[in-house]
Motif scaffolding. Sequence first.
Motif, PDB file in Angstrom:
ATOM      1  N   GLU A 561       0.881  -1.174  -0.124  1.00  0.00           N
ATOM      2  CA  GLU A 561       0.022  -0.006  -0.042  1.00  0.00           C
ATOM      3  C   GLU A 561       0.862   1.283   0.082  1.00  0.00           C
ATOM      4  O   GLU A 561       0.459   2.219  -0.744  1.00  0.00           O
ATOM      5  N   PHE A 562       2.118   1.315   0.717  1.00  0.00           N
ATOM      6  CA  PHE A 562       2.533   2.604   0.898  1.00  0.00           C
ATOM      7  C   PHE A 562       3.875   2.739   0.245  1.00  0.00           C
ATOM      8  O   PHE A 562       4.137   4.013  -0.038  1.00  0.00           O
ATOM      9  N   LYS A 563       4.373   1.644  -0.393  1.00  0.00           N
ATOM     10  CA  LYS A 563       5.977   1.762  -1.073  1.00  0.00           C
ATOM     11  C   LYS A 563       5.659   2.871  -2.117  1.00  0.00           C
ATOM     12  O   LYS A 563       6.553   3.681  -2.325  1.00  0.00           O
ATOM     13  N   ASP A 564       4.720   2.838  -2.901  1.00  0.00           N
ATOM     14  CA  ASP A 564       4.663   3.539  -4.158  1.00  0.00           C
ATOM     15  C   ASP A 564       3.555   4.472  -4.345  1.00  0.00           C
ATOM     16  O   ASP A 564       3.128   4.942  -5.106  1.00  0.00           O
ATOM     17  N   ARG A 565       3.176   5.164  -2.842  1.00  0.00           N
ATOM     18  CA  ARG A 565       1.837   6.073  -2.912  1.00  0.00           C
ATOM     19  C   ARG A 565       2.390   7.024  -1.900  1.00  0.00           C
ATOM     20  O   ARG A 565       3.211   7.055  -1.279  1.00  0.00           O
ATOM     21  N   THR A 566       1.808   8.255  -2.567  1.00  0.00           N
ATOM     22  CA  THR A 566       2.323   9.747  -1.643  1.00  0.00           C
ATOM     23  C   THR A 566       0.770  10.357  -1.152  1.00  0.00           C
ATOM     24  O   THR A 566      -0.454   9.795  -1.535  1.00  0.00           O
ATOM     25  N   TYR A 567       0.862  11.016   0.017  1.00  0.00           N
ATOM     26  CA  TYR A 567      -0.304  11.209   0.580  1.00  0.00           C
ATOM     27  C   TYR A 567      -0.194  12.808   0.924  1.00  0.00           C
ATOM     28  O   TYR A 567       0.943  13.304   1.166  1.00  0.00           O
ATOM     29  N   SER A 568      -1.041  13.518   0.909  1.00  0.00           N
ATOM     30  CA  SER A 568      -1.200  15.027   0.982  1.00  0.00           C
ATOM     31  C   SER A 568      -0.909  15.346   2.392  1.00  0.00           C
ATOM     32  O   SER A 568      -1.793  14.919   3.220  1.00  0.00           O
ATOM     33  N   CYS A 569       0.002  16.534   2.806  1.00  0.00           N
ATOM     34  CA  CYS A 569      -0.176  16.916   4.257  1.00  0.00           C
ATOM     35  C   CYS A 569      -1.186  17.997   4.294  1.00  0.00           C
ATOM     36  O   CYS A 569      -1.996  18.480   3.549  1.00  0.00           O
ATOM     37  N   GLU A 570      -1.416  18.383   5.716  1.00  0.00           N
ATOM     38  CA  GLU A 570      -2.706  19.225   5.943  1.00  0.00           C
ATOM     39  C   GLU A 570      -1.880  20.868   5.768  1.00  0.00           C
ATOM     40  O   GLU A 570      -0.845  21.100   6.381  1.00  0.00           O
ATOM     41  N   ALA A 595       7.788   6.804   4.329  1.00  0.00           N
ATOM     42  CA  ALA A 595       8.089   7.260   5.672  1.00  0.00           C
ATOM     43  C   ALA A 595       7.167   6.626   6.580  1.00  0.00           C
ATOM     44  O   ALA A 595       7.520   6.505   7.954  1.00  0.00           O
ATOM     45  N   VAL A 596       5.802   6.353   6.266  1.00  0.00           N
ATOM     46  CA  VAL A 596       4.941   5.356   6.939  1.00  0.00           C
ATOM     47  C   VAL A 596       5.695   4.251   7.450  1.00  0.00           C
ATOM     48  O   VAL A 596       5.300   3.661   8.938  1.00  0.00           O
ATOM     49  N   LEU A 597       6.080   3.495   6.450  1.00  0.00           N
ATOM     50  CA  LEU A 597       6.719   2.226   6.349  1.00  0.00           C
ATOM     51  C   LEU A 597       7.748   2.220   7.640  1.00  0.00           C
ATOM     52  O   LEU A 597       7.958   1.367   8.601  1.00  0.00           O
ATOM     53  N   SER A 598       8.757   3.297   7.432  1.00  0.00           N
ATOM     54  CA  SER A 598       9.761   3.666   8.391  1.00  0.00           C
ATOM     55  C   SER A 598       9.371   3.810   9.787  1.00  0.00           C
ATOM     56  O   SER A 598      10.065   3.048  10.836  1.00  0.00           O
ATOM     57  N   THR A 599       8.163   4.365  10.014  1.00  0.00           N
ATOM     58  CA  THR A 599       7.550   4.396  11.468  1.00  0.00           C
ATOM     59  C   THR A 599       7.474   3.160  12.136  1.00  0.00           C
ATOM     60  O   THR A 599       7.612   2.984  13.233  1.00  0.00           O
ATOM     61  N   TYR A 600       7.019   2.301  11.306  1.00  0.00           N
ATOM     62  CA  TYR A 600       6.930   0.930  11.702  1.00  0.00           C
ATOM     63  C   TYR A 600       7.828  -0.299  11.904  1.00  0.00           C
ATOM     64  O   TYR A 600       7.751  -1.335  11.729  1.00  0.00           O
ATOM     65  N   ASN A 601       9.274   0.404  11.328  1.00  0.00           N
ATOM     66  CA  ASN A 601      10.324  -0.542  11.178  1.00  0.00           C
ATOM     67  C   ASN A 601      10.193  -1.596  10.079  1.00  0.00           C
ATOM     68  O   ASN A 601      10.607  -2.702  10.382  1.00  0.00           O
ATOM     69  N   ILE A 602       9.379  -1.318   8.892  1.00  0.00           N
ATOM     70  CA  ILE A 602       9.129  -1.972   7.897  1.00  0.00           C
ATOM     71  C   ILE A 602       9.916  -2.083   6.955  1.00  0.00           C
ATOM     72  O   ILE A 602      10.116  -0.883   6.072  1.00  0.00           O
ATOM     73  N   ALA A 603      10.823  -2.926   6.493  1.00  0.00           N
ATOM     74  CA  ALA A 603      11.826  -2.982   5.205  1.00  0.00           C
ATOM     75  C   ALA A 603      11.088  -2.761   3.893  1.00  0.00           C
ATOM     76  O   ALA A 603      10.024  -3.219   3.805  1.00  0.00           O
ATOM     77  N   LEU A 604      11.636  -2.089   3.007  1.00  0.00           N
ATOM     78  CA  LEU A 604      10.898  -2.240   1.581  1.00  0.00           C
ATOM     79  C   LEU A 604      11.402  -3.186   0.632  1.00  0.00           C
ATOM     80  O   LEU A 604      10.476  -3.558  -0.300  1.00  0.00           O
ATOM     81  N   ASP A 605      12.370  -4.130   0.821  1.00  0.00           N
ATOM     82  CA  ASP A 605      12.709  -4.877   0.041  1.00  0.00           C
ATOM     83  C   ASP A 605      12.835  -6.668   0.569  1.00  0.00           C
ATOM     84  O   ASP A 605      13.510  -7.271   0.110  1.00  0.00           O
ATOM     85  N   GLN A 606      12.020  -6.813   1.334  1.00  0.00           N
ATOM     86  CA  GLN A 606      12.036  -8.030   2.155  1.00  0.00           C
ATOM     87  C   GLN A 606      10.787  -9.133   1.540  1.00  0.00           C
ATOM     88  O   GLN A 606      10.562 -10.108   2.259  1.00  0.00           O
ATOM     89  N   MET A 607      10.046  -8.408   0.734  1.00  0.00           N
ATOM     90  CA  MET A 607       8.672  -9.257   0.399  1.00  0.00           C
ATOM     91  C   MET A 607       8.753 -10.489   0.122  1.00  0.00           C
ATOM     92  O   MET A 607       8.140 -11.637   0.422  1.00  0.00           O
TER      93      MET A 607
END
Length: 634
Positions: A561-570, A595-607
């Motif tokens: 969900e988050f690796k290739d998606r961006t979200y708008s700030c307030e 950045a969201v994945l980093s908050t949860y300590n989730i790596a991007l390249d371990q699928m």
Amino acid sequence: MESEKLSGDVESQHPPHAHLINDVVQTFSWKQLNVVVKDRKTKKPLSILENSNGIVHAGEMISIMGPSGSGKTTLLNALAHRVATAGAKTVGEILINHQTPSLQKLQDVSTYVEQEDALIGSLTVHETVDFAARMALSSSLGKNERLLRVDDLISSFGMQGQRDTIVGTPIKKGLSGGQKKRLGVASRLVTEPKIVFLDEPTSGLDSSLSFEIISYLKTIARTNNLLVIASIHQPSTTTFNLFDKLCLLSRGQTCYFGDLAEARPYFSNIGLEMPEATNPAEFYLDLINTDLAREGDETYQRLQRIIQAWKDSPQWKVLERQLKREHAAGHGDAMVTDLASIKTERPSSWATSVVLLNRGWIKAYRDFVAYGIRLVMYLGLAILMGTVFLRLKTTQSHIQPFINAIFFGGAFMSFMAVAYVPAYLEDRATFAKERANGLVGPLAFIVSNFLIGLPFLFLITVTFSVVTYWLSNFRPSGTGFWMWVLWLFLDLVAAESLVVLVSSVFPIFVVALAVTAFANGLWMCVDGFLVPMNILNPFWKYVFHYIDYQAYVFQGMMVNEFKDRTYSCESTGNGSYYCSYQSNLNSEGKIDGAAVLSTYNIALDQMGSWVGIIIGIIVGYRVLGYIAIRIRKD
């Protein structure tokens, strides 16, 4: 005379079965058979079957009778080389044709029909008998000959009119109680046994249906020279008179063994005259029933007198001489068949697995309880989730709802797999009975169970995902959708494998349900969502997190969900923004999903590694499930 008349009537009503003729087992005998358990209170050895002796010849039917707790089923199990009861030790001699059979040889020449035979409700009468034949008979027999044998046997049991009727499920009526009993026996006889053990074949039936069942057995036994040993409880007079021999037990001790016709004069000779117009079965049971007796009272003393009278009787001495001759004959008797010459061809494990796959597939798509209810249940969950997390937006205020939806989808898909417990326990019960008769092994059962579930779990996953994924507005791409399907599919397969493991170790519905639910609750707690990994207690992290399949599913779905998606700030006005997640796109008023994945300590390249780990967990669950059912013999 009444017994002979009844037998003749039965044989005239039902045509003989042309494919069961056998004369390879002439005698079956047992001598000084004892079953001992450890007393729960005193912890001392307690005899529940004491010095049982008997002999039965081909073509004969013997009734083992006695009050509840007398040792009927214990004796039957001991004769069939089954575990007599939990923790029991069985000693004594059992011979077939004067020879000591191995467990495998006894399984080859006999079959055991349980009191509650595990029939599969979604199969028809013909399919039930045919699948039994395919699992027991060699493929060299030929399809046409096998089908002829199946049809002849169904006809012999008077069920040709119900040939295409299903056995019956909780939501679809099928056969009557008596027809199910007949079908249970027929499905065992298709294997061409020489010895048939039956545990209370008339339980739960009225006198008319009981007579019907035993009369069919009588016909088959006489026509095909079978040897039938049945435990039975309080039969009617007409049903009782169909048997050739009687074995009376009370408190594990023999009160009488011999021809049925000689029982009445025997008891008359020891001063226990049967009144006229009395059901002989009830009379004998009343004589030896001590449920309400106390040691030393009249009833207790009468039982002791009956037991001692049998030990001193001429009938016992005749039986003793017969057994001595039987046990002294050995292999040298040219009049009997050598057990070593009896060759029984069974299908290979591979062929048995194919038969189980075929049968399991029919059960799965016909039986709404097995997967249909689960499909409806998951569809309801999908509508619930899709409408609660409806059309989430790519703004920072919706990031947390996206994460919540990912956790909810994976965790509750897994949790609701507990609905598979009753269906698996039904399959396991069928397997246990077929295994005890030497037809199916644990490996074939586990492999076929796993393969049958895959297409249905994939269908459930796709159905759930089609509704939820697009309603909730997850990453709108074909790749994203199918990756979501992959993770949920692996989630469901792992969850069902956990159900198989737990239900194999604890084959009791309530216990299996509770343990599986607890395990899923544990996996939810340590998967990294409720408590982030950087603050999770080390014990739970290192002992359970890394073997938690839900953790890898959560991480995989988060990356998807988050690796290739961006979200708008307030926006805070004046061209500035407030961004709740720090990333290199904050200056543009956006949040990089990484950045969201980093908050949860989730790596991007371990699928790829996560997929491999989940597959390893699935294999581990199935292997442990296999070990569990291999160790357990029930």
